[in-house]
Design a protein around this motif. Structure first.
Motif, PDB file in Angstrom:
ATOM      1  N   HIS A 211      48.591 142.321  96.858  1.00  0.00           N
ATOM      2  CA  HIS A 211      49.322 143.173  96.034  1.00  0.00           C
ATOM      3  C   HIS A 211      50.765 143.437  96.578  1.00  0.00           C
ATOM      4  O   HIS A 211      50.790 143.705  97.910  1.00  0.00           O
ATOM      5  CB  HIS A 211      48.903 144.824  96.043  1.00  0.00           C
TER       6      HIS A 211
ATOM      7  N   ASP B  93      43.730 143.777  87.012  1.00  0.00           N
ATOM      8  CA  ASP B  93      44.106 145.298  87.414  1.00  0.00           C
ATOM      9  C   ASP B  93      42.786 146.200  87.144  1.00  0.00           C
ATOM     10  O   ASP B  93      43.100 147.356  87.275  1.00  0.00           O
ATOM     11  CB  ASP B  93      45.334 145.566  86.546  1.00  0.00           C
TER      12      ASP B  93
ATOM     13  N   HIS C 254      50.612 141.630  91.587  1.00  0.00           N
ATOM     14  CA  HIS C 254      50.001 141.139  92.865  1.00  0.00           C
ATOM     15  C   HIS C 254      50.207 139.408  92.816  1.00  0.00           C
ATOM     16  O   HIS C 254      50.709 139.207  91.635  1.00  0.00           O
ATOM     17  CB  HIS C 254      48.649 141.476  92.678  1.00  0.00           C
TER      18      HIS C 254
ATOM     19  N   ASP D  35      39.638 143.444  90.088  1.00  0.00           N
ATOM     20  CA  ASP D  35      40.559 143.343  91.401  1.00  0.00           C
ATOM     21  C   ASP D  35      39.844 143.025  92.715  1.00  0.00           C
ATOM     22  O   ASP D  35      40.333 142.627  93.526  1.00  0.00           O
ATOM     23  CB  ASP D  35      41.378 144.692  91.673  1.00  0.00           C
TER      24      ASP D  35
ATOM     25  N   SER E 236      39.564 137.022  91.279  1.00  0.00           N
ATOM     26  CA  SER E 236      41.013 137.149  91.804  1.00  0.00           C
ATOM     27  C   SER E 236      41.292 136.458  93.212  1.00  0.00           C
ATOM     28  O   SER E 236      40.567 137.038  93.993  1.00  0.00           O
ATOM     29  CB  SER E 236      41.261 138.864  91.713  1.00  0.00           C
TER      30      SER E 236
ATOM     31  N   TYR F   1      43.466 136.219  95.599  1.00  0.00           N
ATOM     32  CA  TYR F   1      44.664 136.496  96.343  1.00  0.00           C
ATOM     33  C   TYR F   1      45.024 135.551  97.251  1.00  0.00           C
ATOM     34  O   TYR F   1      44.691 135.209  98.171  1.00  0.00           O
ATOM     35  CB  TYR F   1      44.457 138.054  96.889  1.00  0.00           C
TER      36      TYR F   1
END
Length: 336
Positions: free
Chosen positions: A147, A230, A238, A282, A297, A299
């Motif tokens: 994020h 989300d 993010h 998320d 997700s 990241y």
């Protein structure tokens, strides 16, 4: 050539490298390894129960006498106040805050030995944080994975924040994946670095092996800044690796930039306890996650372009610092 920075002196660490909290991928093994290596290991607390966090903190205390930190994400203040209570009761030496106003939490910290950090995305936010009593400012550039609070690149943000906060130590976050990035951050005036994506791809991190491999396979332009994943944290931008879920959304939106979410009710994976994980959740893939890991997700920051192996965390910290010495020594020869 390198000596301890102001960050080292303030936190009682030897190497100014902080392992970013990286959500539930952070774990006791990783935090202990980084702290024992001379850096600062971190736990993400916000998605854990108070009982789980208490157990993890106690285990860290049992396994190391080195400083470590706990991160609280502030959009859910009631839960974060409960977690802060655990941190204070269990003697956590460093507490970091993200995504909100830390003032109500700072008022509860009356132990002068507890160091506090806030992640910011602008020099104005940094100055305001210092005025509220924050000890260390983390300047997060737009390149960062996970994020993302601001919209300014690390290269432009860090010196502006350094100028804004005077003697308060600034930690550079976003886009730092190797010793060249560490050296660059120090040259910009930072007193240390905050590395997330690089520590996801370590032996101890509780990330699924496919997630770690996806980082190794990625180029610097394989990430996307989005609000797509989300479910669980609405409307929070993010940065993730581009994957089939991103491509599906892009295809339906026709390249318009709209956040279309086809297949939103699809169960793409399951947590270790069997709980379903739907598309656009998320939740990041942990070691015990099963299912379509690639569609979750993932990241990651733009530093993924220089990450090509999965070392033990202690080895990574030691190598980064030794290689940073070499980078700065080599740079110094240009001016002799």
């Amino acid at each position: 050539m390198l000596v301890k920075t102001a960050l080292c002196d303030l936190l009682g660490i030897e190497i100014p490298i902080i392992q970013a909290p990286i959500g539930n991928v952070s774990c006791v093994d990783l935090a202990v390894a980084v702290s024992d290596a001379g850096g600062l290991g971190m736990l993400a607390a916000s998605w854990r129960t108070t009982e789980e966090l208490r157990r993890m903190i106690r285990e860290i205390h049992e396994r190391t006498d080195r400083p470590f930190g706990v991160n609280l994400v502030l959009p859910w203040p009631d839960a974060q106040h409960q977690l802060l209570t655990v941190c204070l009761e269990e003697g956590v030496p460093v507490i970091s805050f993200f995504w909100g106003d830390p003032a109500p939490f700072l008022k509860r910290i009356d132990d002068d030995s507890v160091r506090t950090m806030l992640t910011v995305g602008s020099s104005a936010d940094a100055r305001a944080a210092v005025d509220k009593g924050i000890d260390i400012v983390v300047a997060q550039g737009f390149e960062a994975g996970g994020h993302v609070w601001g919209s300014v690149s690390t290269l432009a943000l860090v010196p502006s924040v350094v100028d804004a906060v005077g003697s308060v130590p600034v930690v550079a976050a976003g886009g730092v994946g190797d010793a060249r990035g560490v050296a660059a951050a120090l040259a910009l005036g930072a007193a240390g670095v905050w590395m997330g994506t690089r520590f996801v791809a370590t032996v101890e991190a509780d990330a699924h092996p496919d997630y770690k491999q996806a980082i190794l396979n990625a180029a610097e332009d394989d990430t996307v800044y989005t609000r797509l994943f989300d479910k669980g944290w609405p409307n929070a931008p993010h940065r993730v690796l581009r994957n089939s879920t991103v491509e599906r959304s892009d295809s339906v939106a026709g390249g318009s930039g709209l956040q279309e979410r086809p297949g939103a009710e699809d169960i793409v994976a399951r947590a270790e306890d069997g709980a379903p994980i739907t598309r656009y959740s998320d939740a990041e893939p942990l070691s015990g996650t099963t299912g379509d890991i690639e569609a979750m997700s993932l990241y990651a920051g733009q530093s993924c372009g220089v990450i090509r192996h999965v070392p033990p965390a202690a080895t990574l910290v030691a190598d980064l610092w030794e290689e940073t010495r070499g980078v700065l020594n080599d740079a110094a020869t240009f001016f002799v």
